[in-house]
Scaffold this motif. Sequence first.
Motif, mmCIF file in Angstrom:
data_model
loop_
_atom_site.group_PDB
_atom_site.id
_atom_site.type_symbol
_atom_site.label_atom_id
_atom_site.label_comp_id
_atom_site.label_asym_id
_atom_site.label_seq_id
_atom_site.Cartn_x
_atom_site.Cartn_y
_atom_site.Cartn_z
ATOM 1 N N GLY A 19 0.769 -1.288 0.071
ATOM 2 C CA GLY A 19 0.115 -0.059 0.115
ATOM 3 C C GLY A 19 0.786 1.089 -0.011
ATOM 4 O O GLY A 19 0.249 2.300 0.058
ATOM 5 N N THR A 20 2.113 1.325 0.163
ATOM 6 C CA THR A 20 2.940 2.472 -0.060
ATOM 7 C C THR A 20 3.134 3.083 -1.415
ATOM 8 O O THR A 20 3.046 2.173 -2.249
ATOM 9 N N ASP A 21 2.780 4.295 -1.403
ATOM 10 C CA ASP A 21 2.803 4.880 -2.780
ATOM 11 C C ASP A 21 4.210 4.928 -3.450
ATOM 12 O O ASP A 21 5.206 4.893 -2.595
ATOM 13 N N LEU A 22 4.621 4.854 -4.690
ATOM 14 C CA LEU A 22 6.068 4.679 -5.532
ATOM 15 C C LEU A 22 6.589 6.107 -5.135
ATOM 16 O O LEU A 22 7.767 5.876 -5.046
ATOM 17 N N LEU A 23 6.001 7.061 -4.722
ATOM 18 C CA LEU A 23 6.741 8.164 -4.579
ATOM 19 C C LEU A 23 7.450 8.308 -3.292
ATOM 20 O O LEU A 23 8.589 8.568 -2.961
ATOM 21 N N ARG A 24 6.688 7.653 -2.250
ATOM 22 C CA ARG A 24 7.247 7.398 -0.809
ATOM 23 C C ARG A 24 8.466 6.432 -1.090
ATOM 24 O O ARG A 24 9.559 6.510 -0.391
ATOM 25 N N ALA A 25 8.095 5.273 -1.752
ATOM 26 C CA ALA A 25 8.997 4.364 -2.001
ATOM 27 C C ALA A 25 10.441 4.909 -2.461
ATOM 28 O O ALA A 25 11.300 4.341 -2.116
#
Length: 637
Positions: A19-25
């Motif tokens: 559920g982590t967004d790719l920007l955060r990743a």
Amino acid sequence: MAYRVRFVPDNAEVLVPEGTDLLRAATLAGLQIKSSCGGDGVCGRCAVSIREGRVDEGNASIPEKLRKRGLVLACRARVMGDTVVFVPEESKVATHHVLTGDAEHARLLTEKETEGAGRYAFSPLGKKVSVSLDEPTLTENAADLARLTARLKKGGLDEVETPLSTLRRLPRVLRECSFRADVYAARTGHGYSIVDVRPGHKETSALGLAVDIGTTTCVVHLVDLSSGITLERRGSYNRQARYGDDVISRIIHASEGGEKLAELQQAVIGTINDLTAEALSETGRSKDDVIAVVMAGNTTMSHLALAVPPDFIRLEPYIPAATHFGVVRAREIGLVAHPEAVVHTVPSVASYVGGDIVSGVLASDLAHSDEVALFIDIGTNGEMVLGNRDWMVACACSAGPCFEGGGISCGMRATPGAIQRVRVDADGEVYVSTVGGERPSGVCGSGLVDCLSSLRRAGVIDRSGQFQTDAGFPRMRQTPDGWEYVLVWGRDSRNGEDIAITEDDVKNLLRAKGAVYAGIRSLLRAVDLPMEAVERIYIAGGFGSYLNVQDAVAIGLIPDVSPEKYVFLGNSSIKGARMCLLSEEALAEADELARKITYLELSVGNTFMEEFVSAMFIPHTDLSLFPSVEGAKEGIR
């Protein structure tokens, strides 16, 4: 459940919860992906493609041109399994040209030199004092600290305080060096603090940091406090940019509770720390040699650096938690420096006129001049100060991110490949030059000013910014989203796509330039002065340093006065911070300036809105304000 995300072509990997967004990743993987809107899914700049695995795009609205390329928004795409993500070059945060200050080694000017630092005595906020104490005896039995502070008082250091961490080390250190020691002391609000005591009389000097905390970039100067020489300069993006280009986006993020404020503080302190570590490594010095720090930033940036909630800065009546922030220790905010290093923050005037502007006024010497001068810093906000030694009034207006490339379809910051100069000839043909001479990727702020001026001069747009669609220009075309003008054909651009400016882009630029000029006019009206009364205009900041005055006047961004009146200061925030670091007198004057400058709230009354509406034309509704602009007197369309 955690999944592995790999970003190519950089081959950066990270393990993140489902559920982590790719920007955060990407941020966790050490990659900086563009995100002008702070992850709200509206700017479209964080576009990536999924090579392997799957993500949940939710109900994200993706621009059609991105969808056709098979791209998704990193801020909206959430990890649902092991994933491989391709990050296009245009979605990455590239190396930015940061104004770090004067090219030559910094020094404090002599009293004979009349401007800037030369006005202030050389009295740095930190110093090393070598002491030799008599060894205690049964009859000379004063405590170690009492004898040390008495010796320091003889050397001119009154009202000395000693942190507990220093006191705990003091007895052993004094005896290890037979009572010959180096004392590192830093100036606090009312005296000195013994930051460190070290054995022996060594040649190592005390160091200080001058820091400019910009909304877009951060700059650090590592300074030798014994000589005033700047040993190293470093600058880079403020990592807070992933939470939004402007301060309002970051205030909103910080006010959402939980760890949000801490995230923003860690982002900016992490940026400063990396720059400091690079500078220390280059000079071979230790972080424990850094004993004094001066930070300058706008009011929101100062709040966020100190982890002070900025929530009410954006809400009427726009009240900050503080404008004067007192003295803190490096350990309290996690700075790379001696843990007990003394940290000063240049005070602010109000919610939207901060310590960076106070530093700029200090550096410009405006407050010591008899002539009336205007100080302007153009960025996401347009901040300005008008006055002289007797009086000063300031205001701030929201220009938006246009001049830093935000909110413009082809906009970008001044990174390699950014178009910085634009010329459109009478036939509509376009000629551009780019940062670094690389193939064009987009247009930065100075290029946008040039572009707007050239389009108007060539007759591509009229005074209201409307495209002249019947003029027969081959580069003008209609799209599903409206009319646009192609500046660079895809065959000549870096990513193979046309670079164009749209009618909406022109409207955004008109609003931005109109806000800045309306702020200037509002200040003048507030003190009942004509533009002719202003003898000098100081332009500060990165955008201002690359501004073409002729084109900026032609679009109505800045006043139409003699070019000789303009003075370009570069990064005046870091210059002022360095002056404060090297002079107690300068720091005291910065404090006085922040109290002396009268803040004009532009939302009160109708003056600003009247001026703003009038400034929404090229160059202005009142053409008499721009007599030098070609065609203004005739009022050409």
